[in-house]
Design a protein around this motif. Structure first.
Motif, PDB file in Angstrom:
ATOM      1  N   THR A   1      -6.306  -4.318   0.308  1.00  0.00           N
ATOM      2  CA  THR A   1      -6.981  -4.632   1.737  1.00  0.00           C
ATOM      3  C   THR A   1      -5.972  -5.156   2.761  1.00  0.00           C
ATOM      4  O   THR A   1      -6.099  -4.872   3.851  1.00  0.00           O
ATOM      5  N   GLU A   2      -5.082  -5.821   2.467  1.00  0.00           N
ATOM      6  CA  GLU A   2      -4.067  -6.392   3.486  1.00  0.00           C
ATOM      7  C   GLU A   2      -3.296  -5.083   3.781  1.00  0.00           C
ATOM      8  O   GLU A   2      -3.207  -5.288   5.449  1.00  0.00           O
ATOM      9  N   ILE A   3      -3.031  -4.192   3.228  1.00  0.00           N
ATOM     10  CA  ILE A   3      -2.285  -3.221   3.833  1.00  0.00           C
ATOM     11  C   ILE A   3      -2.910  -2.427   4.637  1.00  0.00           C
ATOM     12  O   ILE A   3      -2.602  -2.141   5.839  1.00  0.00           O
ATOM     13  N   GLU A   4      -4.408  -2.392   4.440  1.00  0.00           N
ATOM     14  CA  GLU A   4      -5.276  -1.351   5.390  1.00  0.00           C
ATOM     15  C   GLU A   4      -5.367  -2.280   6.465  1.00  0.00           C
ATOM     16  O   GLU A   4      -5.508  -1.925   7.806  1.00  0.00           O
ATOM     17  N   ALA A   5      -5.500  -3.544   6.461  1.00  0.00           N
ATOM     18  CA  ALA A   5      -5.632  -4.424   7.851  1.00  0.00           C
ATOM     19  C   ALA A   5      -4.518  -4.275   8.686  1.00  0.00           C
ATOM     20  O   ALA A   5      -4.562  -4.699   9.773  1.00  0.00           O
ATOM     21  N   GLN A   6      -3.387  -3.790   8.126  1.00  0.00           N
ATOM     22  CA  GLN A   6      -2.142  -3.531   8.946  1.00  0.00           C
ATOM     23  C   GLN A   6      -2.229  -2.282   9.816  1.00  0.00           C
ATOM     24  O   GLN A   6      -1.593  -1.771  10.519  1.00  0.00           O
ATOM     25  N   GLY A   7      -3.615  -1.372   9.470  1.00  0.00           N
ATOM     26  CA  GLY A   7      -3.745  -0.231  10.075  1.00  0.00           C
ATOM     27  C   GLY A   7      -3.419   0.778   9.494  1.00  0.00           C
ATOM     28  O   GLY A   7      -3.523   2.194   9.977  1.00  0.00           O
ATOM     29  N   TYR A   8      -3.032   0.808   8.114  1.00  0.00           N
ATOM     30  CA  TYR A   8      -2.664   1.903   7.166  1.00  0.00           C
ATOM     31  C   TYR A   8      -4.145   2.454   6.517  1.00  0.00           C
ATOM     32  O   TYR A   8      -4.756   1.816   5.829  1.00  0.00           O
ATOM     33  N   THR A   9      -3.910   3.683   6.297  1.00  0.00           N
ATOM     34  CA  THR A   9      -4.777   4.619   5.570  1.00  0.00           C
ATOM     35  C   THR A   9      -4.072   4.827   4.206  1.00  0.00           C
ATOM     36  O   THR A   9      -3.041   5.407   4.219  1.00  0.00           O
ATOM     37  N   ILE A  10      -4.520   4.207   2.907  1.00  0.00           N
ATOM     38  CA  ILE A  10      -4.014   4.352   1.674  1.00  0.00           C
ATOM     39  C   ILE A  10      -4.482   5.762   1.240  1.00  0.00           C
ATOM     40  O   ILE A  10      -5.608   5.937   0.916  1.00  0.00           O
ATOM     41  N   ILE A  11      -3.491   6.849   1.156  1.00  0.00           N
ATOM     42  CA  ILE A  11      -3.923   8.170   0.899  1.00  0.00           C
ATOM     43  C   ILE A  11      -3.777   8.159  -0.766  1.00  0.00           C
ATOM     44  O   ILE A  11      -4.586   9.015  -1.410  1.00  0.00           O
ATOM     45  N   ALA A  12      -2.864   7.596  -1.275  1.00  0.00           N
ATOM     46  CA  ALA A  12      -2.812   7.382  -2.856  1.00  0.00           C
ATOM     47  C   ALA A  12      -2.525   6.105  -3.434  1.00  0.00           C
ATOM     48  O   ALA A  12      -1.721   5.299  -2.793  1.00  0.00           O
ATOM     49  N   ASN A  13      -3.141   5.790  -4.565  1.00  0.00           N
ATOM     50  CA  ASN A  13      -2.854   4.653  -5.229  1.00  0.00           C
ATOM     51  C   ASN A  13      -2.380   4.838  -6.679  1.00  0.00           C
ATOM     52  O   ASN A  13      -3.227   5.542  -7.325  1.00  0.00           O
ATOM     53  N   ILE A  14      -1.235   4.629  -6.870  1.00  0.00           N
ATOM     54  CA  ILE A  14      -0.677   5.136  -8.246  1.00  0.00           C
ATOM     55  C   ILE A  14      -0.167   4.111  -9.247  1.00  0.00           C
ATOM     56  O   ILE A  14       0.349   2.877  -8.933  1.00  0.00           O
ATOM     57  N   GLY A  15      -0.969   3.986 -10.454  1.00  0.00           N
ATOM     58  CA  GLY A  15      -0.465   3.041 -11.578  1.00  0.00           C
ATOM     59  C   GLY A  15      -0.792   3.475 -12.886  1.00  0.00           C
ATOM     60  O   GLY A  15      -1.601   4.694 -13.011  1.00  0.00           O
ATOM     61  N   ASN A  16      -0.268   2.787 -13.939  1.00  0.00           N
ATOM     62  CA  ASN A  16      -0.519   3.411 -15.286  1.00  0.00           C
ATOM     63  C   ASN A  16      -1.869   2.434 -16.057  1.00  0.00           C
ATOM     64  O   ASN A  16      -1.941   2.685 -17.205  1.00  0.00           O
ATOM     65  N   ASN A  17      -2.361   1.476 -15.293  1.00  0.00           N
ATOM     66  CA  ASN A  17      -3.459   0.729 -15.932  1.00  0.00           C
ATOM     67  C   ASN A  17      -4.811   0.525 -15.185  1.00  0.00           C
ATOM     68  O   ASN A  17      -4.656   0.637 -13.645  1.00  0.00           O
ATOM     69  N   THR A  18      -5.647   0.588 -15.591  1.00  0.00           N
ATOM     70  CA  THR A  18      -7.090   0.424 -14.756  1.00  0.00           C
ATOM     71  C   THR A  18      -6.980  -0.784 -13.653  1.00  0.00           C
ATOM     72  O   THR A  18      -7.459  -0.513 -12.683  1.00  0.00           O
ATOM     73  N   THR A  19      -6.187  -1.821 -14.027  1.00  0.00           N
ATOM     74  CA  THR A  19      -6.288  -2.701 -13.210  1.00  0.00           C
ATOM     75  C   THR A  19      -5.354  -2.585 -12.106  1.00  0.00           C
ATOM     76  O   THR A  19      -5.701  -3.368 -10.786  1.00  0.00           O
ATOM     77  N   ASP A  20      -4.615  -1.523 -11.954  1.00  0.00           N
ATOM     78  CA  ASP A  20      -3.808  -1.150 -10.860  1.00  0.00           C
ATOM     79  C   ASP A  20      -4.667  -0.270  -9.888  1.00  0.00           C
ATOM     80  O   ASP A  20      -4.454  -0.076  -8.662  1.00  0.00           O
TER      81      ASP A  20
END
Length: 207
Positions: free
Chosen positions: A168-187
């Motif tokens: 959310t903080e990253i988005e507040a900087q004006g970014y659109t997160i096009i992909a979120n990558i992780g190996n755990n559901t908590t990610d």
């Protein structure tokens, strides 16, 4: 989180904190760490099988990254990555520093960055490992637009809640997160990303 996973993460923190004394002096060249190809980093998890499974997941994400970054000049796009066993081969290199990059993920991150996307890392590692973690990421070739580690009071927050808040903080900087990558559901839980890319953890065998 099981006691086994807590113990493994604690061990990784000790190794990384010890290695911190090396960072400011004779830095090892990128890629200097020895890979343990074909060996089991943890019981029941074969390195080569893991690499193939990671490659499959990354290959599935690449067409979307290509599509979203095409003609995106001037847009603020971002890719968000977890670190342990998502960006770095942590569970296969407990005593190696710098911890090697997971090559398929490194290739994706560098490709996205070359096409204009920022690359952020959101990890549950404690704040004391901030500097050494960023150094490790850069040393093995990752572009690092930002790194989020857990400081108080985040150390006592649910991991999924903490990671969602950072996206959310990253988005507040004006970014659109096009992909979120992780190996755990908590990610990955909690939204604030157009696409999620789930890497293998083999029912929690990888931290």
């Amino acid at each position: 989180m099981t006691q086994t996973i807590r113990a493994r993460r604690a061990a990784a923190a000790v190794v990384a904190a010890t290695a911190l004394t090396l960072v400011g002096t004779a830095a090892a060249p990128a890629g200097a760490a020895t890979r343990t190809s074909g060996t089991a980093g943890l019981k029941g998890v074969d390195y080569d099988t893991w690499q193939r499974d990671v490659r499959t997941a990354v290959d599935g994400a690449m067409p979307y990254i290509t599509e979203r970054t095409a003609g995106a000049h001037g847009q603020k796009q971002a890719v968000v990555l977890d670190i342990d066993n998502s960006s770095l081969e942590t569970d296969f290199h407990w005593t190696t520093f710098p911890t090697p990059a997971i090559k398929p993920v490194l290739d994706l991150a560098r490709y996205a960055h070359a096409r204009g996307a920022a690359v952020f890392f959101v990890t549950a590692r404690p704040g004391i490992l901030d500097g050494v973690t960023e150094w490790n990421l850069r040393q093995v070739g990752y572009p690092v637009s930002g790194l989020y580690v857990r400081h108080l009071p985040d150390l006592f927050r649910d991991v999924s809640t903490y990671k969602t808040a950072k996206r959310t903080e990253i988005e507040a900087q004006g970014y659109t997160i096009i992909a979120n990558i992780g190996n755990n559901t908590t990610d990955l839980a909690g939204g604030h990303a157009e696409r999620t890319v789930k890497l293998p953890d083999y029912d929690g065998k990888l931290s």
